[in-house]
Design an enzyme around this catalytic site. Structure first.
Site, PDB file in Angstrom:
ATOM      1  N   ASN A 238       0.824  -1.218   0.000  1.00 21.67           N
ATOM      2  CA  ASN A 238       0.000   0.000   0.000  1.00 21.67           C
ATOM      3  C   ASN A 238       0.857   1.267   0.000  1.00 21.67           C
ATOM      4  OD1 ASN A 238       1.014  -0.078   2.568  1.00 21.67           O
ATOM      5  ND2 ASN A 238      -0.937   0.226   3.605  1.00 21.67           N
TER       6      ASN A 238
ATOM      7  N   HIS B 227       3.495   1.803   2.022  1.00 22.70           N
ATOM      8  CA  HIS B 227       4.135   2.181   3.287  1.00 22.70           C
ATOM      9  C   HIS B 227       5.638   1.906   3.240  1.00 22.70           C
ATOM     10  CE1 HIS B 227       3.242  -2.013   5.288  1.00 22.70           C
ATOM     11  NE2 HIS B 227       4.479  -1.995   4.879  1.00 22.70           N
TER      12      HIS B 227
ATOM     13  N   GLU C 253       1.879   4.016   7.582  1.00 20.37           N
ATOM     14  CA  GLU C 253       0.688   3.703   6.796  1.00 20.37           C
ATOM     15  C   GLU C 253       0.082   4.969   6.200  1.00 20.37           C
ATOM     16  OE1 GLU C 253       0.266   0.698   6.188  1.00 20.37           O
ATOM     17  OE2 GLU C 253      -0.393  -0.520   7.869  1.00 20.37           O
TER      18      GLU C 253
HETATM   19  C1  GLP Z   1       6.424  -4.732   6.097  1.00 25.66           C
HETATM   20  C2  GLP Z   1       7.492  -3.926   6.871  1.00 25.66           C
HETATM   21  C3  GLP Z   1       8.277  -3.104   5.916  1.00 25.66           C
HETATM   22  C4  GLP Z   1       8.570  -3.961   4.713  1.00 25.66           C
HETATM   23  C5  GLP Z   1       7.327  -4.088   3.897  1.00 25.66           C
HETATM   24  C6  GLP Z   1       7.444  -5.025   2.706  1.00 25.66           C
HETATM   25  O1  GLP Z   1       5.190  -4.652   6.648  1.00 25.66           O
HETATM   26  N1  GLP Z   1       7.040  -3.115   7.937  1.00 25.66           N
HETATM   27  O2  GLP Z   1       9.451  -2.629   6.550  1.00 25.66           O
HETATM   28  O3  GLP Z   1       9.561  -3.362   3.928  1.00 25.66           O
HETATM   29  O4  GLP Z   1       6.232  -4.373   4.725  1.00 25.66           O
HETATM   30  O5  GLP Z   1       7.388  -6.359   3.098  1.00 25.66           O
HETATM   31  P1  GLP Z   1       7.741  -7.556   2.121  1.00 25.66           P
HETATM   32  O6  GLP Z   1       9.166  -7.422   1.801  1.00 25.66           O
HETATM   33  O7  GLP Z   1       7.431  -8.784   2.915  1.00 25.66           O
HETATM   34  O8  GLP Z   1       6.883  -7.405   0.906  1.00 25.66           O
END
Ligand code: GLP
Length: 249
Positions: free
Chosen positions: A141, A143, A148
């Protein structure tokens, strides 16, 4: 902004791991900013492999100088819970590299007052000189950390409520049940992230192509927190071809 496009997630991991080691070897001894998430699993694996190939004195120099601050932690989870980011970092990095737990800092998800803990973590980071190189993944999304949407460019380190999109995205680590994902987290804010000297955004996989395009190609806005990164003077983006999609080419 410097964008490096590589063939696949494995090539991305190797490049990013080398960049992290370089940062530890360089003259800027400010702490690294580290991230968790699936994108970082091959990155830390590559880092461990590269570390193992170093000579004993090189390993020792890196061990001695290591200081890092992670972006975030779930409220209610401590290091003994395998789903916590503290446990992730202990398994992926701190243990294998032989670092002391104190060298790999994270917010304390078990603190009695999470908002106060966010303030303490922010102060600890400032006392350590702020982040040198900040590693970042990208949430589906938009973030970064757990900032968020909607999120302004100057949000401080804080405790916040996770969106349902994020709880769905991260459900795999919680038996596939979004309701089992903690409702709140402590995260460094966009303020601390944008204060880092260098930013290193790492994105892999076709599922992130559209949000990556919105983050880098559309005007910055609070609905896509990662879009604030565009304004950073030293933003490096390392992506695989799949994440690039048909955009930016
Ligand atoms: C998570 C973490 C982030 C991370 C992102 C992507 O929720 N808080 O720091 O970079 O979402 O996650 P993923 O690499 O599992 O797609």
């Amino acid at each position: 902004m410097q964008v490096t496009v590589l063939a696949d997630a494995e090539a991305v991991a190797e490049t990013v791991a080398e960049r992290l080691l370089q940062a530890r070897r360089g003259s800027d001894q400010r702490p690294l900013g580290l991230a968790t998430g699936r994108t970082m699993v091959p990155v830390y694996a590559a880092l461990r492999r590269r570390f193992d190939r170093l000579s004993a004195p090189e390993q020792q120099a890196i061990r001695q100088g290591w200081r890092s601050f992670n972006l975030d932690e779930y409220v209610g989870l401590g290091p003994s819970d395998p789903r916590s980011f503290a446990a992730f970092m202990a398994e992926q990095l701190q243990g294998p590299l032989g670092l002391a737990p104190i060298q790999v800092q994270l917010p304390d998800g078990l603190a009695l007052d999470s908002q106060q803990e966010a303030g303490r973590y922010r102060e600890a980071l400032i006392a350590a000189g702020g982040i040198g190189l900040q590693l970042l993944g990208l949430g589906s999304n938009g973030h970064v950390g757990f900032n968020e949407p909607p999120c302004p460019a100057n949000a401080p380190c804080r405790c916040l409520e996770l969106s349902s999109a994020t709880r769905r995205q991260n459900a795999a680590a919680f038996g596939g049940d979004p309701a089992a994902v903690p409702e709140r987290a402590i995260t460094l804010g966009t303020a601390e992230i944008l204060s880092a000297r260098h930013l290193l955004l790492v994105v892999t996989g076709a599922a992130k192509a559209e949000i990556l395009r919105r983050s880098l190609q559309e005007p910055s806005c609070s609905e896509v927190p990662a879009s604030w990164l565009q304004h950073h003077p030293r933003l490096e983006v390392v992506v695989d071809r799949a994440a690039l999609g048909t955009f930016l080419q």
